[in-house]
Design an enzyme around this catalytic site. Structure first.
Site, PDB file in Angstrom:
ATOM      1  N   ARG A   1     -15.910  21.452 -18.504  1.00 44.98           N
ATOM      2  CA  ARG A   1     -14.585  21.347 -17.871  1.00 44.98           C
ATOM      3  C   ARG A   1     -14.692  21.510 -16.346  1.00 44.98           C
ATOM      4  NH1 ARG A   1     -11.379  23.954 -14.433  1.00 44.98           N
ATOM      5  NH2 ARG A   1     -11.904  25.953 -15.404  1.00 44.98           N
ATOM      6  N   ASP A   2     -14.959  22.723 -15.901  1.00 45.99           N
ATOM      7  CA  ASP A   2     -15.033  22.990 -14.464  1.00 45.99           C
ATOM      8  C   ASP A   2     -16.165  22.183 -13.825  1.00 45.99           C
ATOM      9  OD1 ASP A   2     -14.703  24.140 -11.978  1.00 45.99           O
ATOM     10  OD2 ASP A   2     -15.537  26.082 -12.515  1.00 45.99           O
TER      11      ASP A   2
ATOM     12  N   HIS B   1     -16.017  34.943 -12.232  1.00 48.58           N
ATOM     13  CA  HIS B   1     -16.321  33.521 -12.038  1.00 48.58           C
ATOM     14  C   HIS B   1     -16.802  33.361 -10.597  1.00 48.58           C
ATOM     15  CE1 HIS B   1     -15.311  29.172 -13.083  1.00 48.58           C
ATOM     16  NE2 HIS B   1     -15.569  29.111 -11.785  1.00 48.58           N
TER      17      HIS B   1
ATOM     18  N   HIS C   1     -19.062  31.694  -7.474  1.00 47.43           N
ATOM     19  CA  HIS C   1     -19.670  30.472  -6.950  1.00 47.43           C
ATOM     20  C   HIS C   1     -20.811  30.860  -6.026  1.00 47.43           C
ATOM     21  CE1 HIS C   1     -16.075  27.533  -7.720  1.00 47.43           C
ATOM     22  NE2 HIS C   1     -16.547  28.061  -8.818  1.00 47.43           N
TER      23      HIS C   1
ATOM     24  N   CYS D   1     -17.186  23.361  -5.464  1.00 47.12           N
ATOM     25  CA  CYS D   1     -15.803  23.681  -5.130  1.00 47.12           C
ATOM     26  C   CYS D   1     -15.286  22.612  -4.190  1.00 47.12           C
ATOM     27  CB  CYS D   1     -15.712  25.041  -4.455  1.00 47.12           C
ATOM     28  SG  CYS D   1     -14.057  25.363  -3.811  1.00 47.12           S
TER      29      CYS D   1
ATOM     30  N   ASN E   1     -20.550  26.306  -8.781  1.00 50.88           N
ATOM     31  CA  ASN E   1     -20.609  27.260  -9.879  1.00 50.88           C
ATOM     32  C   ASN E   1     -21.995  27.880 -10.042  1.00 50.88           C
ATOM     33  OD1 ASN E   1     -17.943  27.077 -11.009  1.00 50.88           O
ATOM     34  ND2 ASN E   1     -18.451  25.005 -11.681  1.00 50.88           N
TER      35      ASN E   1
HETATM   36 MG    MG Z   1     -15.783  27.219 -10.727  1.00 49.10          MG
END
Ligand code: MG
Length: 321
Positions: free
Chosen positions: A35-36, A227, A229, A260, A269
């Site tokens: 997804r991300d 979460h 990065h 991002c 990520n």
């Molecule tokens: Mg992310």
């Protein structure tokens, strides 16, 4: 370091497991790659490839795999195939949360028997404005019926909170502001919150301060995921700080997929391989087979036509040759 050369995990190499004090015995990785990771890919990834990616991740031992997003197809064209993809993977023996931006998205997800959903809130006014064209409180008001309906349907709800450690427009973000929005999401009924360092500017002391403040405000640490990065190379250091403060859920993206959109640098990520390598070294159980995970991410990088930014994947791939 020599390798056995006869295939299997040992041939790829693993760190020596040396536990450190004050850390959990087990960590649940919330895999966000499908997804991300994929949502900002320009070239459309075929639905079959996404389904195969999710199957391979499950086969590698990941037990929570965020599968797709039921946003309006116009917002995120890459994930416009959620209706086609989800039924192909929903019977896998793993948790498959899906992002739902509003009640319409929730209804689409529930119609396909999704049992875990996620909403995406912001800790800052600027990002709420940029992402949702709303104030923080207006965005929270928008999510309230989504969370309520999801809970009424028996779904598990994760609340993402972006810009918890810094914001590209506002700069520093006050810990109190993050705590306020976290409490609002908890009061609304979110089972779990994911604290997002969307532009990667967090450092370990900052992570500890926020987690301490949340704990003091009555937000259970067990309900929190992190979460991070890796934009500034801090994601693993921040993860270790979060583990030292009792966090046991860590988001990561296979192969480090997904940058991002607000940070120009290539790194986004935290790569799941890099996370698993550190956790293995600390003797922390994740249930993930690093060998299979690396093979999966290498396969996906091939599908996308460019190398993975994961350091661990690169190191282990070189070892293979
Ligand atoms: Mg992310």
């Amino acid at each position: 370091m020599s390798t056995s050369g006869d295939g299997g995990t040992l041939a790829l190499g693993l760190p020596m497991a040396v536990p450190a004090p004050g850390l959990p015995a087990r960590v649940r990785i919330h895999e966000v790659g499908p997804r991300d990771g994929l949502q900002n890919e320009k070239a459309t990834v075929p639905t079959e490839v996404k389904a195969e990616f999710i199957r391979r991740l499950a086969d590698a031992g990941l037990t929570t795999i965020e599968a797709t997003s039921f946003v309006h197809p116009r917002w995120v064209p890459q994930l416009a195939d959620a209706e086609q993809l989800f039924p192909q993977v929903r019977d896998l023996p793993v948790d498959l949360p899906v992002l739902v931006p509003n009640t319409r998205g929730l209804e689409r997800a529930l119609a396909l028997d999704a049992t875990r959903v996620a909403v995406f809130a912001s800790a800052t006014e600027s990002f709420a404005k940029a992402n949702l064209n709303r104030t923080v409180d207006e965005a929270l008001a928008m999510f309230e019926p989504v969370v309520r309906q999801a809970k009424d349907a028996g779904a598990h709800v994760r609340g993402y909170l972006s810009m918890c450690f810094g914001d590209p427009w506002e700069g520093q973000v006050a810990v109190e502001q993050v705590v306020r929005v976290c409490r609002a999401l908890r009061d609304m009924g979110c089972d779990e919150l994911s604290l997002g360092d969307t532009i990667g500017v967090a450092t370990p002391g900052h992570v500890g301060r926020l987690l301490t403040a949340l704990n003091e405000a009555g937000v259970p640490t067990g309900s929190l995921g992190v979460h991070f990065h890796d934009t500034y190379g801090q994601a693993l250091a921040n993860t270790l700080a979060a583990l030292q403060h009792g966090v046991t859920t860590v988001d990561a993206s296979a192969g480090g997929l997904g940058g991002c959109p607000y940070a120009k640098s290539a790194t986004g990520n935290l790569a799941t391989e890099d996370l698993v390598w550190m956790l293995r070294g600390l003797g922390i159980d994740t249930g993930v087979d690093l060998d299979r995970l690396v093979a999966t991410s290498a396969w996906m990088a091939g599908q996308l036509g460019r190398p993975s930014p994961s350091r661990t994947l690169r190191a282990l791939s070189h070892k293979e040759q």
